[in-house]
Enzyme design. Structure first.
Site, mmCIF file in Angstrom:
data_model
loop_
_atom_site.group_PDB
_atom_site.id
_atom_site.type_symbol
_atom_site.label_atom_id
_atom_site.label_comp_id
_atom_site.label_asym_id
_atom_site.label_seq_id
_atom_site.Cartn_x
_atom_site.Cartn_y
_atom_site.Cartn_z
ATOM 1 N N ASP A 219 -4.129 0.722 6.435
ATOM 2 C CA ASP A 219 -3.242 1.857 6.634
ATOM 3 C C ASP A 219 -3.857 2.708 7.726
ATOM 4 O OD1 ASP A 219 -0.813 3.133 5.392
ATOM 5 O OD2 ASP A 219 -2.186 4.827 5.492
ATOM 6 N N GLU A 303 1.819 -2.194 7.733
ATOM 7 C CA GLU A 303 3.166 -1.682 7.507
ATOM 8 C C GLU A 303 4.039 -2.011 8.699
ATOM 9 O OE1 GLU A 303 3.653 2.550 5.962
ATOM 10 O OE2 GLU A 303 1.859 2.582 7.201
ATOM 11 N N CYS A 372 1.767 3.718 -7.079
ATOM 12 C CA CYS A 372 0.408 3.782 -7.604
ATOM 13 C C CYS A 372 -0.204 2.386 -7.533
ATOM 14 C CB CYS A 372 0.409 4.280 -9.044
ATOM 15 S SG CYS A 372 -1.202 4.128 -9.833
ATOM 16 N N CYS A 375 -1.071 1.157 -11.409
ATOM 17 C CA CYS A 375 -0.129 0.733 -12.444
ATOM 18 C C CYS A 375 1.276 0.461 -11.906
ATOM 19 C CB CYS A 375 -0.058 1.775 -13.552
ATOM 20 S SG CYS A 375 0.756 3.303 -13.049
ATOM 21 N N CYS A 391 -1.526 9.783 -9.937
ATOM 22 C CA CYS A 391 -0.548 9.054 -10.735
ATOM 23 C C CYS A 391 -0.272 9.805 -12.028
ATOM 24 C CB CYS A 391 -1.055 7.652 -11.046
ATOM 25 S SG CYS A 391 0.140 6.720 -12.019
ATOM 26 N N CYS A 394 -0.856 6.617 -15.093
ATOM 27 C CA CYS A 394 -2.179 6.138 -15.518
ATOM 28 C C CYS A 394 -3.299 7.109 -15.156
ATOM 29 C CB CYS A 394 -2.463 4.750 -14.946
ATOM 30 S SG CYS A 394 -2.790 4.763 -13.174
ATOM 31 N N ASP A 401 -4.326 7.195 1.855
ATOM 32 C CA ASP A 401 -4.327 6.055 2.769
ATOM 33 C C ASP A 401 -4.914 4.804 2.107
ATOM 34 O OD1 ASP A 401 -3.274 7.756 4.665
ATOM 35 O OD2 ASP A 401 -5.233 8.277 5.497
HETATM 36 ZN ZN ZN Z 1 -0.793 4.657 -12.007
#
Ligand code: ZN
Length: 465
Positions: A219, A303, A372, A375, A391, A394, A401
Site C-alpha cells: 500500500d 491496488e 479488517c 476478521c 475494528c 474483533c 496502510d
Molecule cells: Zn476485526
C-alpha cells in the site's frame, strides 16, 4: 534470452541556439497538428453543406481522418502554407499529424462505445505554452554520439547532463537497438527518451528467494513511500521531505499571487520545477523498492488506481501520492510479469516480466482499506484522514496502510487457493503451500500467443532497474 523494450531518459543541456531549435521543432509538431485539425474541421463543414444540397456518398468531400490521408494532404500543401518547413526535421510534422490521427481515432472509438473509461471529446487546437512541448524521431540518424552527446537531426549534437554509460555500451556491442527517440520539455528542462530494444534474461521459474518471499501486498503511504503486508514501512527517499516543504511554500505563494502578474508566472515556473524534482525523487525511491520486491517475491499485489475517474485533488500530498501510485504500477508491470486481458478475444494473456515474479492488480472495488485484516469486518465510514484502523468486531487496532497491505496480500492467497469465504486466519499458513501463481496464470494463456522467452513478445517499457 528475450528481446524487451526499455526506455532510457536523459536530461539535455542544449546551448542557446540549440534550445531555440528544440523550441522550433516542438512548434512544428504543434503547427502540423493544428493545421490538420483545421483542415478536418473545414472538410466536415463542407460535407454538411453538400449534404444540404442533396449530395451523398462518393460525391461528398472526403475528410482526411487517417494518418496516410493527413500526410498526403500535408505534403501537397506544405510548400505553400509553411515554406519554412525544411528548417525542421520532417519527423516533427509527422509526429503532429500522427497525434491528430490518434486523437480522431479515439474520438470515433469513444463514440462507438469501444473505449473504456470516460468519453473522449473531439480534438482541440494546441495552444503554445499550454500543450506539452515534445516531438519524436523514428527514422534518420539520431542517437547517442559518444558518452556525452546526443545526435538530433537538424539540431546537431546536444550535450547530455550525465554520461549515458549503460546505453552506449549496450548499443556498441550490439546488445541493444534504438527504436525511436522522444524529445520533450518538463518544467523548463529538455529531456530525450530513447526506446531501446534490448536483450534480457527472463527466468522461467521463480527463484528460491522468490518462493521464500511468497505473496506480498503493498500500500502506498503518504507519510512513508510504501507499507508492506509484512509490516515493513519503506521510508521516503532522503531529502524528499525537504523538497516537499519547499513545494508547499511555493504553492502557497502561488495561490496568493495576483492572476496574470509577472510574479505569478515566475512562481508557476518555479512550482513546475519543484514538482518535477519531487516526482523524480519519488521515482528513484520507487525503482529501488520495485526491483527489490520483484526479486524477492513470487507475487506482488497492488491496488488498482482509477486514473480516468480520479478527481483532481487540491491537496498536495494527494497529488504526489497519485503520481507515485501510477509510477509504482508502471514499474512493477515490467519488472514483474502480469496477466492482461485481450480485449478482442476476452482471454487472459500472460506477459512475463524481467525478474520472473507475478504482479496482481486488485479489482478497483476491492475494499482493501475498509476491511479488517483480522476478521473481515468492514468499516464503511473510514475516511482518508483516519490513520489507524480500529475494528469494532474483533478489536484489532492497526496502522491503516499496513491493514490495507495485508488485505491485498490475502486477496491473492484466497484467489489462488480458491478459498474465498472460509480463508480467514487459515490463509496465512496455506499461502506458502499454494501453487505458484504464475504457473496457474500461465496455463490460462491464449493458445498461439508468443511468450517473450520465445520471441520478442513482451514489451515492458521503462527505465533500467
Ligand atoms: Zn476485526
Amino acid at each position: 534470452m528475450s528481446r524487451v523494450l526499455q526506455a532510457y531518459r536523459f536530461a539535455l543541456d542544449p546551448n542557446n541556439v540549440q534550445a531555440a531549435n528544440l523550441n522550433r521543432h516542438a512548434g512544428a509538431r504543434r503547427y502540423a497538428f493544428n493545421w490538420g485539425l483545421a483542415f478536418v474541421k473545414a472538410a466536415l463543414g463542407q460535407r454538411e453543406a453538400e449534404k444540404s444540397y442533396g449530395l451523398s456518398g462518393d460525391d461528398l468531400t472526403p475528410v482526411p481522418w487517417t494518418l496516410p490521408a493527413l500526410r498526403l494532404r500535408w505534403n501537397q500543401i506544405k510548400n505553400g502554407i509553411a515554406p519554412w518547413w525544411a528548417g525542421c526535421s520532417k519527423e516533427a510534422f509527422s509526429a503532429g499529424l500522427a497525434d491528430l490521427a490518434n486523437a480522431l481515432k479515439n474520438f470515433t472509438d469513444s463514440k462507438k462505445g469501444k473505449c473504456k473509461g470516460g468519453k473522449v471529446g473531439f480534438p482541440r487546437f494546441k495552444k503554445r505554452g499550454k500543450a506539452r512541448d515534445s516531438f519524436r524521431y523514428t527514422t534518420g540518424s539520431y542517437g547517442p554520439c559518444g558518452e556525452l552527446h546526443v545526435k538530433l537531426p537538424r539540431i546537431g549534437p546536444v550535450k547530455v547532463h550525465e554520461p549515458m554509460g549503460a546505453l552506449t555500451s549496450r548499443l556498441v556491442d550490439g546488445r541493444a537497438r534504438l527504436g525511436g527517440a522522444t524529445v520533450s520539455r518538463t518544467a523548463g528542462r529538455w529531456f530525450v527518451s530513447f526506446t531501446v530494444e534490448t536483450e534480457r534474461e527472463i527466468p522461467d521459474t521463480p527463484s528460491a528467494r522468490q518462493v521464500r518471499g511468497g505473496v506480498v501486498g503493498i500500500d502506498l503511504g503518504v507519510k512513508h513511500l510504501a507499507v508492506l503486508s509484512t509490516g515493513e514501512k519503506v521510508p521516503n527517499p532522503k531529502h524528499a521531505a525537504r523538497a516537499e516543504k519547499e513545494l508547499r511554500r511555493t504553492s502557497r505563494a502561488y495561490a496568493r499571487s495576483q492572476p496574470g502578474s509577472n510574479g505569478r508566472a515566475k512562481l508557476a515556473a518555479e512550482l513546475a520545477k519543484q514538482h518535477a524534482h519531487t516526482a523524480n525523487q519519488r521515482r528513484d525511491g520507487l525503482h529501488k523498492l520495485t526491483t527489490e520486491l520483484a526479486r524477492t517475491h513470487r507475487t506482488v499485489v497492488i491496488e488498482d488506481l482509477n486514473v480516468t475517474g480520479m478527481v483532481r485533488n487540491r491537496h498536495l500530498a494527494k497529488a504526489v501520492f497519485d503520481v507515485g501510485m501510477g509510477e509504482l504500477r508502471r514499474q512493477l508491470e515490467y519488472k514483474c510479469g502480469r496477466t492482461v486481458r485481450n480485449p478482442k478475444t476476452g482471454t487472459d494473456v500472460y506477459v512475463p516480466g524481467w525478474h520472473g515474479a507475478h504482479l496482481h492488480v486488485a479489482d478497483r472495488w476491492y475494499p482493501s482499506s475498509k476491511t479488517c485484516s483480522g476478521c473481515g469486518w468492514r468499516n464503511p465510514s473510514l475516511t482518508l484522514s483516519d490513520r489507524t484502523f480500529t475494528c469494532k468486531r474483533c478489536g484489532l487496532v492497526i496502522d491503516r496502510d499496513e491493514n490495507a497491505a495485508i488485505n491485498l496480500r490475502r486477496l491473492v492467497d484466497r484467489e489462488y487457493i480458491g478459498d474465498v469465504k472460509t480463508a480467514r486466519g487459515a490463509d496465512r499458513k496455506t499461502s506458502a503451500l499454494a501453487v505458484p501463481a504464475r504457473r496457474q496464470v500461465a496455463a490460462k494463456r491464449e493458445p498461439g500467443t508468443a511468450r517473450a522467452d520465445q520471441t520478442g513478445g513482451a514489451s515492458p517499457r521503462g527505465e533500467a532497474a
